[in-house]
Design an enzyme around this catalytic site. Sequence first.
Site, PDB file in Angstrom:
ATOM      1  CG  ASN A   1       0.053   0.114   2.504  1.00 50.66           C
ATOM      2  OD1 ASN A   1       1.217   0.839   2.291  1.00 50.66           O
ATOM      3  ND2 ASN A   1      -1.336  -0.283   3.991  1.00 50.66           N
ATOM      4  CB  CYS A   2       1.440   3.887  -1.208  1.00 44.23           C
ATOM      5  SG  CYS A   2       0.373   3.880  -3.248  1.00 44.23           S
ATOM      6  N   PRO A   3       0.726   5.774   0.165  1.00 47.44           N
ATOM      7  CG  PRO A   3       2.311   7.380   0.712  1.00 47.44           C
ATOM      8  CD  PRO A   3       2.106   6.188  -0.085  1.00 47.44           C
TER       9      PRO A   3
END
Lengths: 477, 148
Positions: free
Chosen positions: A9-11
């Site tokens: 996942n990422c921002p």
Amino acid sequence: MTKIVAVTNCPAGIAHTYMVAEAIEEKAKSLGYEVHVETQGASGVENKLTSEQIAQADYVILAIGKGLTDHDKERFNQKKVVELPVSEALKHIDTLFDDLEGNSHILSASKVKLGSDQEKVTEGVMSYLMAGVSAALPFVIGGGLLIAIGSLMVQFGMPNTPLGKGTSPSIAWIITNIGNLGFQFMIPIMGAYIAYAISDKPAFAPAFLVTYLANDNQLLGTESGAGFLGAIVIGLSIGYFVKYFKKLKLGKNFQSVLGYMIIPFVTLLVFGLLTYFLIGPAMAWLMSVMLSFLQNIPTSMKIVGGFIVGAMLAFDMGGPINKTAWFFSFSLLSSHVFNWYGIVGVVTLLPPMAAAISTWIKPAIFSKQERAASWSAFLVGMTVATEPAIPYALAAPLPMITANTLAGGITGALTIFLNVERTAPGIGIFDPLLGLESPWYWFYLCVAVGLALNVLFIITFKSYWLKKQAAKEEKTA
Amino acid sequence: MNIFETSHINMNLAGSSQKEIMSSLADLAFDINVINDKSELIKDYLEREEESTTGFGNGVAIPHARSNNIKSATILFGRSSSDIEWDSLDGKPVNTFISLLVPDDQADEHLKLLAKLSRKLVHKDFVEILKTGSEAEVFEAINNIVNN
């Protein structure tokens, strides 16, 4: 075939989540591994890992840019997990698979469940403390029961002969001393498991040894060990220290020995010396300050004094504050002042018995293990020792210590007001029968009032506290 | 409007710093009418870079933003004539930019397209086209992914 599962996942959930997922898939396939990657992007979770995939996986890669909820992490409990920021995964994708074994750690999400209507505590300081509780309970149960048997044997007239030159010890003495080992090692095992829950094996040995040191008054040259509060402080400090220590990059040659050589060695050296030169003297100083404070309480303020001594006795159950109050009361016996020691006779019964009674009245606010230990805590608590209350306090320090301290204080004031006197240590609640504590009716009244208050406080405070914890968890989840 | 069109390409982005490039990308986005406010987009780009760099190496960066300042999901493509310092993962400056813009309440299908594109970015042959291909080749490469 090596099997891998991963979560990315990422921002923003737009780019890196998918780039890294793709990179991991490509790389793993090129190595001939079986791979499943769950993406947690802006459009939600895709390719959600099945429990079967997770169960079969040799390694779990968590390439995380916006954190993972505790609940989410729990899926990987006891798996070999490589955790790294999503950008690091992208940067090191070519070397990421070189040493999965060395870079992974066993994830331990706490599985300790509270009562039926309680959500389990999974992450954060509370779960670390719970790890300490479950490790320490068997020590205090086993040890406590042995001590109780030993004391009863002596009270019923069997010899209490210690080991000495030319004499063989009596069976009562042997049993008591084996039991004492349980109490002695309960504290370091708490410290060790708290640290272990935070940062795994490398933290275990140093935390065990340093907590042992901090709790050993002879090694430290103090009147008291640091007790269970010391175990909390040391367990947490070493746990977090090692957690960051583990991130150290030492290059290929040394990286492999970091976990089982360098970290334990350095941590033990640093915290051992800190404990010896800081915690030891600080505790000795604290105790002497408190002692002179107690000695200077004017006689006209006896009831206030009784409150303070009672509160101190119940506060840390064997730690420096308890020991100071005990020492103050005990040393007055030689000047034939028996009423302060009367407080000791009453108040030290309360925390373990009250904890046990609370688990019977309101089982839902205690873990299964705490409930199972209640009979032992009750029996040992009413006869020989306050220690069985410690795991209950560790499981929820704030409400339990507050409840115990407040009940101890009020009971202390009542005890000295009614002038209950105790002349020597005996077997707790049976002391009046042995003629060690009198008048018997006031003694039992004080114990009854104390227990009622203590149980009431525990149930009220802990229920409220659990509610707040649950609300907090919901917020962060 | 399509998520990607020829008008979304600028093979000659003006600027010699990260911020100037972002500003040029914001101009492009404004010109094709997919954002309300330029400075807002630059701010969002910068915020994302703060979290971690979007320069993923090999001279390519993917500055992206998700905000209600953005009207519809859009892909921008650009190249700069000078090399731009971008704090990239491999430490090298960048000259190729692919920017992903997403409204807050984006529908799923567009997010899936962007995900598909992102996945392509770890494939060397695709990145090679982005870096060295002609405008037509770049358009075709990206368009093949998102508009089919």
